[in-house]
Design a protein around this motif. Structure first.
Motif, PDB file in Angstrom:
ATOM      1  N   SER A 140      29.852 -51.312  27.544  1.00  0.00           N
ATOM      2  CA  SER A 140      31.024 -50.453  27.663  1.00  0.00           C
ATOM      3  C   SER A 140      32.292 -51.275  27.480  1.00  0.00           C
ATOM      4  N   GLY A 178      29.312 -46.921  18.493  1.00  0.00           N
ATOM      5  CA  GLY A 178      28.268 -46.108  19.089  1.00  0.00           C
ATOM      6  C   GLY A 178      26.993 -46.173  18.259  1.00  0.00           C
ATOM      7  N   PRO A 179      25.827 -45.884  18.856  1.00  0.00           N
ATOM      8  CA  PRO A 179      25.647 -45.409  20.226  1.00  0.00           C
ATOM      9  C   PRO A 179      25.455 -46.498  21.274  1.00  0.00           C
ATOM     10  N   LYS A 180      25.315 -47.757  20.849  1.00  0.00           N
ATOM     11  CA  LYS A 180      25.005 -48.813  21.804  1.00  0.00           C
ATOM     12  C   LYS A 180      26.197 -49.146  22.709  1.00  0.00           C
ATOM     13  N   ARG A 182      29.945 -47.925  24.257  1.00  0.00           N
ATOM     14  CA  ARG A 182      30.932 -46.874  24.497  1.00  0.00           C
ATOM     15  C   ARG A 182      32.315 -47.511  24.594  1.00  0.00           C
ATOM     16  N   THR A 234      29.624 -43.336  33.950  1.00  0.00           N
ATOM     17  CA  THR A 234      29.234 -42.298  32.994  1.00  0.00           C
ATOM     18  C   THR A 234      28.452 -42.959  31.872  1.00  0.00           C
ATOM     19  N   LYS A 235      27.535 -42.208  31.275  1.00  0.00           N
ATOM     20  CA  LYS A 235      26.678 -42.775  30.226  1.00  0.00           C
ATOM     21  C   LYS A 235      26.938 -42.181  28.842  1.00  0.00           C
ATOM     22  N   VAL A 236      27.561 -41.007  28.784  1.00  0.00           N
ATOM     23  CA  VAL A 236      27.691 -40.324  27.490  1.00  0.00           C
ATOM     24  C   VAL A 236      29.151 -40.049  27.135  1.00  0.00           C
ATOM     25  N   THR A 237      30.082 -40.739  27.783  1.00  0.00           N
ATOM     26  CA  THR A 237      31.502 -40.543  27.501  1.00  0.00           C
ATOM     27  C   THR A 237      32.001 -41.661  26.617  1.00  0.00           C
ATOM     28  N   THR A 238      32.564 -41.310  25.468  1.00  0.00           N
ATOM     29  CA  THR A 238      33.129 -42.327  24.575  1.00  0.00           C
ATOM     30  C   THR A 238      34.264 -41.711  23.759  1.00  0.00           C
TER      31      THR A 238
END
Length: 253
Positions: A140, A178-180, A182, A234-238
């Motif tokens: 991140s 992404g996706p690795k 964020r 959070t894991k899916v916020t970018t």
């Protein structure tokens, strides 16, 4: 816990203010922390001592983020010492307090320094860190930007321009990495910190925030709370830009 099993966070400009608050919050969560500074050695060492007192590994690395060779050397040191990087906080910043209407006072040297640290710096550090961030389960990047990048109001025109560019670059990097990895940005409003108090003693923070829905300046830990959310909460916020400003942007007509 083996050193290689412990998550690692690199915070630029971590000697004081928001950077220090972020470094301390990572340490309290068990991260090994790399404290970067450019000029504030005594403050960086104090931050490192406070982190060490929490029982987690810490390193202090001097590097001017606007100088690519120094950035690469810093990331080489992170790889050699820890073998991993999980979170990067691009917090280092520079400004000068220049009236926007005084165009002649906004010198070329000031422009170059402010954009070098605030815009080129996050790019250089993110680029140098990207491979290491991607080698784990996913990394991140959090850029500490400013609401000045939305409003055009701030310490000087160059500062506002640099933060507007950083906001756009945050989105571009989120697409590219992404996706690795964020990439998000926290955009503070006025912060009760040395940055403003020493930068322009004539600014009255109480008056500045009087008409905000939450009429108080933020503290460094308020901004660090948002940084840590993007970093590990959070894991899916970018590609997101979060204003932490007491509602300042709601007051702009």
């Amino acid at each position: 816990m083996n050193l290689s099993d412990r998550p690692v966070a690199l915070v630029t400009g971590a000697a004081t203010g928001v950077g220090r608050a972020c470094a301390m919050q990572f340490a309290r969560r068990g991260f090994a922390v790399v404290v970067n500074y450019s000029r504030s050695k005594a403050e960086a060492d104090q931050t490192a001592n406070d982190i060490e007192a929490l029982g987690v590994p810490v390193s202090v690395v001097q590097a001017d983020v606007s100088v690519e060779s120094e950035v690469q050397s810093m990331l080489d040191q992170v790889r050699n010492q820890y073998g991993r990087l999980d979170c990067l906080v691009n917090n280092a910043a520079a400004t000068e307090f220049v009236e926007h209407s005084d165009l002649d006072a906004m010198t070329v040297a000031a422009w170059d320094r402010i954009l070098g640290v605030n815009l080129k710096g996050p790019f250089f550090v993110t680029r140098a860190a990207a491979k290491l961030l991607a080698e784990g389960e996913g990394g991140s990047v959090v850029n500490v930007s400013s609401v000045a990048g939305f409003t055009g109001a701030g310490s000087c025109i160059a500062y506002c321009a640099s933060k507007g560019g950083l906001n756009t670059m945050t989105k571009s990097l989120a697409r590219a990495l992404g996706p690795k990895i964020r990439v998000n940005a926290v955009c503070p409003g006025p912060i009760d910190s040395r940055w403003i108090r020493e930068g322009n003693p004539n600014w009255d923070l109480t008056e500045m925030v009087a008409n905000y829905p939450i009429p108080q300046p933020s503290q460094p830990d308020d901004i660090a709370d948002a940084v840590l959310f993007f970093a590990i909460g959070t894991k899916v916020t970018t590609g997101q830009l979060l204003a932490v400003d007491g509602g300042q942007m709601l007051t702009i007509q």
